[in-house]
Design a protein around this motif. Structure first.
Motif, PDB file in Angstrom:
ATOM      1  N   ALA A   1       0.833  -1.206   0.000  1.00 25.48           N
ATOM      2  CA  ALA A   1       0.000   0.000   0.000  1.00 25.48           C
ATOM      3  C   ALA A   1       0.866   1.254   0.000  1.00 25.48           C
ATOM      4  O   ALA A   1       1.981   1.250   0.532  1.00 25.48           O
ATOM      5  N   PHE A   2       0.341   2.305  -0.574  1.00 32.14           N
ATOM      6  CA  PHE A   2       1.044   3.581  -0.567  1.00 32.14           C
ATOM      7  C   PHE A   2       0.967   4.185   0.834  1.00 32.14           C
ATOM      8  O   PHE A   2      -0.066   4.150   1.478  1.00 32.14           O
ATOM      9  N   SER A   3       2.061   4.720   1.312  1.00 35.52           N
ATOM     10  CA  SER A   3       2.043   5.439   2.581  1.00 35.52           C
ATOM     11  C   SER A   3       2.844   6.723   2.450  1.00 35.52           C
ATOM     12  O   SER A   3       4.043   6.694   2.170  1.00 35.52           O
ATOM     13  N   LEU A   4       2.160   7.827   2.657  1.00 34.16           N
ATOM     14  CA  LEU A   4       2.817   9.129   2.548  1.00 34.16           C
ATOM     15  C   LEU A   4       3.919   9.275   3.603  1.00 34.16           C
ATOM     16  O   LEU A   4       4.948   9.883   3.350  1.00 34.16           O
ATOM     17  N   ARG A   5       3.701   8.669   4.775  1.00 37.12           N
ATOM     18  CA  ARG A   5       4.724   8.766   5.829  1.00 37.12           C
ATOM     19  C   ARG A   5       6.033   8.096   5.413  1.00 37.12           C
ATOM     20  O   ARG A   5       7.114   8.556   5.759  1.00 37.12           O
TER      21      ARG A   5
ATOM     22  N   SER B   1      14.194   4.494  -2.424  1.00 34.51           N
ATOM     23  CA  SER B   1      13.024   4.023  -1.677  1.00 34.51           C
ATOM     24  C   SER B   1      11.919   5.083  -1.652  1.00 34.51           C
ATOM     25  O   SER B   1      10.732   4.744  -1.671  1.00 34.51           O
ATOM     26  N   GLY B   2      12.293   6.366  -1.645  1.00 33.42           N
ATOM     27  CA  GLY B   2      11.282   7.428  -1.760  1.00 33.42           C
ATOM     28  C   GLY B   2      10.525   7.309  -3.077  1.00 33.42           C
ATOM     29  O   GLY B   2       9.301   7.464  -3.131  1.00 33.42           O
ATOM     30  N   TRP B   3      11.271   6.995  -4.138  1.00 30.64           N
ATOM     31  CA  TRP B   3      10.635   6.838  -5.455  1.00 30.64           C
ATOM     32  C   TRP B   3       9.708   5.623  -5.503  1.00 30.64           C
ATOM     33  O   TRP B   3       8.654   5.682  -6.119  1.00 30.64           O
ATOM     34  N   TRP B   4      10.084   4.519  -4.837  1.00 29.47           N
ATOM     35  CA  TRP B   4       9.170   3.363  -4.816  1.00 29.47           C
ATOM     36  C   TRP B   4       7.848   3.767  -4.173  1.00 29.47           C
ATOM     37  O   TRP B   4       6.774   3.361  -4.617  1.00 29.47           O
ATOM     38  N   GLY B   5       7.934   4.600  -3.133  1.00 33.84           N
ATOM     39  CA  GLY B   5       6.707   5.094  -2.489  1.00 33.84           C
ATOM     40  C   GLY B   5       5.881   5.951  -3.438  1.00 33.84           C
ATOM     41  O   GLY B   5       4.657   5.802  -3.520  1.00 33.84           O
ATOM     42  N   LEU B   6       6.557   6.838  -4.176  1.00 30.42           N
ATOM     43  CA  LEU B   6       5.843   7.701  -5.133  1.00 30.42           C
ATOM     44  C   LEU B   6       5.227   6.872  -6.264  1.00 30.42           C
ATOM     45  O   LEU B   6       4.151   7.189  -6.767  1.00 30.42           O
ATOM     46  N   ILE B   7       5.909   5.796  -6.647  1.00 32.10           N
ATOM     47  CA  ILE B   7       5.370   4.919  -7.699  1.00 32.10           C
ATOM     48  C   ILE B   7       4.086   4.245  -7.218  1.00 32.10           C
ATOM     49  O   ILE B   7       3.110   4.128  -7.971  1.00 32.10           O
ATOM     50  N   ARG B   8       4.060   3.850  -5.938  1.00 26.66           N
ATOM     51  CA  ARG B   8       2.826   3.264  -5.388  1.00 26.66           C
ATOM     52  C   ARG B   8       1.692   4.285  -5.442  1.00 26.66           C
ATOM     53  O   ARG B   8       0.542   3.955  -5.688  1.00 26.66           O
ATOM     54  N   PHE B   9       2.045   5.547  -5.213  1.00 28.67           N
ATOM     55  CA  PHE B   9       1.050   6.622  -5.310  1.00 28.67           C
ATOM     56  C   PHE B   9       0.536   6.729  -6.755  1.00 28.67           C
ATOM     57  O   PHE B   9      -0.668   6.785  -7.003  1.00 28.67           O
ATOM     58  N   LEU B  10       1.461   6.726  -7.711  1.00 29.04           N
ATOM     59  CA  LEU B  10       1.088   6.793  -9.129  1.00 29.04           C
ATOM     60  C   LEU B  10       0.194   5.616  -9.522  1.00 29.04           C
ATOM     61  O   LEU B  10      -0.775   5.784 -10.257  1.00 29.04           O
ATOM     62  N   GLN B  11       0.541   4.432  -9.015  1.00 26.65           N
ATOM     63  CA  GLN B  11      -0.236   3.245  -9.382  1.00 26.65           C
ATOM     64  C   GLN B  11      -1.652   3.306  -8.813  1.00 26.65           C
ATOM     65  O   GLN B  11      -2.579   2.781  -9.405  1.00 26.65           O
ATOM     66  N   ARG B  12      -1.803   3.996  -7.689  1.00 24.34           N
ATOM     67  CA  ARG B  12      -3.147   4.170  -7.116  1.00 24.34           C
ATOM     68  C   ARG B  12      -4.008   5.094  -7.964  1.00 24.34           C
ATOM     69  O   ARG B  12      -5.221   5.107  -7.840  1.00 24.34           O
ATOM     70  N   LEU B  13      -3.359   5.915  -8.766  1.00 24.55           N
ATOM     71  CA  LEU B  13      -4.123   6.848  -9.614  1.00 24.55           C
ATOM     72  C   LEU B  13      -4.789   6.111 -10.773  1.00 24.55           C
ATOM     73  O   LEU B  13      -5.546   6.695 -11.529  1.00 24.55           O
ATOM     74  N   GLY B  14      -4.457   4.835 -10.932  1.00 22.60           N
ATOM     75  CA  GLY B  14      -5.132   4.030 -11.947  1.00 22.60           C
ATOM     76  C   GLY B  14      -4.308   3.819 -13.196  1.00 22.60           C
ATOM     77  O   GLY B  14      -3.253   4.430 -13.399  1.00 22.60           O
ATOM     78  N   ALA B  15      -4.824   2.931 -14.034  1.00 18.41           N
ATOM     79  CA  ALA B  15      -4.109   2.492 -15.239  1.00 18.41           C
ATOM     80  C   ALA B  15      -3.802   3.644 -16.188  1.00 18.41           C
ATOM     81  O   ALA B  15      -2.837   3.582 -16.947  1.00 18.41           O
ATOM     82  N   VAL B  16      -4.620   4.699 -16.135  1.00 19.06           N
ATOM     83  CA  VAL B  16      -4.400   5.832 -17.045  1.00 19.06           C
ATOM     84  C   VAL B  16      -3.025   6.464 -16.829  1.00 19.06           C
ATOM     85  O   VAL B  16      -2.492   7.118 -17.717  1.00 19.06           O
TER      86      VAL B  16
ATOM     87  N   SER C   1       4.011   5.763 -14.694  1.00 15.07           N
ATOM     88  CA  SER C   1       4.484   4.852 -13.645  1.00 15.07           C
ATOM     89  C   SER C   1       5.369   3.736 -14.196  1.00 15.07           C
ATOM     90  O   SER C   1       6.371   3.380 -13.583  1.00 15.07           O
ATOM     91  N   LYS C   2       5.052   3.221 -15.383  1.00 11.64           N
ATOM     92  CA  LYS C   2       5.885   2.152 -15.969  1.00 11.64           C
ATOM     93  C   LYS C   2       7.294   2.666 -16.258  1.00 11.64           C
ATOM     94  O   LYS C   2       8.277   1.978 -16.029  1.00 11.64           O
TER      95      LYS C   2
END
Length: 209
Positions: A5-9, A32-47, A52-53
């Motif tokens: 899951a994405f966690s802003l913290r 590792s900060g970027w992996w977190g941001l990627i999880r955020f991007l992936q939550r925004l959906g396939a569009v 994100s890829k």
């Protein structure tokens, strides 16, 4: 990696660790900060997969350099730049998989995310994330993308949920808490962005092909 899951913290903690007292940017927490941001991007959906890829590919490449046989040169952004520039700028420009080129691509995307998150943080409940995201994109990544990608991005932004849904997706509690944690995280992200921009400008690396 980009699972879970994405966690802003988590993003905040990673970017907090990035900058040393000597204003060096450490690559391990950057990754590792970027992996977190990627999880955020992936939550925004396939569009958003077009961004994100690309980010996943770049972060994976950078992680490989940080853990590879020459890892002692990939401890910080500064050590990476001096190591990769040692054979000369022309040689670096001709090298497709360099750490400098990879970081530059991530650096451009980081500006977009930083501007977008700042927009979310400071906007009111009536503000539309789709407009905030488009404004952030036009001020950052758009100039580096071909027309067809810009077109796809414009369509993707229209599908974004309302601001409340975004703040809820930050996984830090109430919307007020999300705004507060964003307020804490963004200066660290901005600091990493600023130091990178300065370093790359100094070594004429901001237009690596």
């Amino acid at each position: 990696a980009a699972t879970g899951a994405f966690s802003l913290r988590e993003v905040l903690a990673a970017f907090q660790k990035c900058v040393t007292e000597r204003r060096e940017v450490l690559l391990e927490p950057y990754v590792s900060g970027w992996w977190g941001l990627i999880r955020f991007l992936q939550r925004l959906g396939a569009v958003f997969s077009f961004i994100s890829k690309d980010a996943v590919a770049k972060v994976t490449l950078l992680e490989g350099l940080c853990r590879g046989p020459q890892r002692e040169h990939y401890v910080s952004l500064q050590s990476m730049v001096s190591f990769e520039l040692s054979p000369g700028l022309a040689e670096l420009r001709a090298r497709p998989g360099s750490g400098c080129r990879t970081v530059l691509r991530l650096h451009r995307a980081l500006l977009w995310l930083q501007l977008f998150l700042e927009g979310l943080r400071t906007s009111s409940g009536e503000s539309r994330p789709s407009a905030l995201c488009a404004d952030a994109y036009n001020a950052s990544l758009a100039q580096h993308h071909p027309w067809v990608v810009r077109k796809a991005a414009a369509v993707a932004f229209c599908a974004l949920p309302a601001r409340d849904a975004f703040l809820d997706s930050m996984n830090v509690g109430s919307q007020e808490e999300a705004v507060a944690v964003l307020g804490e995280a963004l200066p660290h992200i901005q600091s990493v962005y600023g130091i990178t921009q300065e370093l790359f400008a100094q070594h004429r690396l901001l237009d690596l092909p």
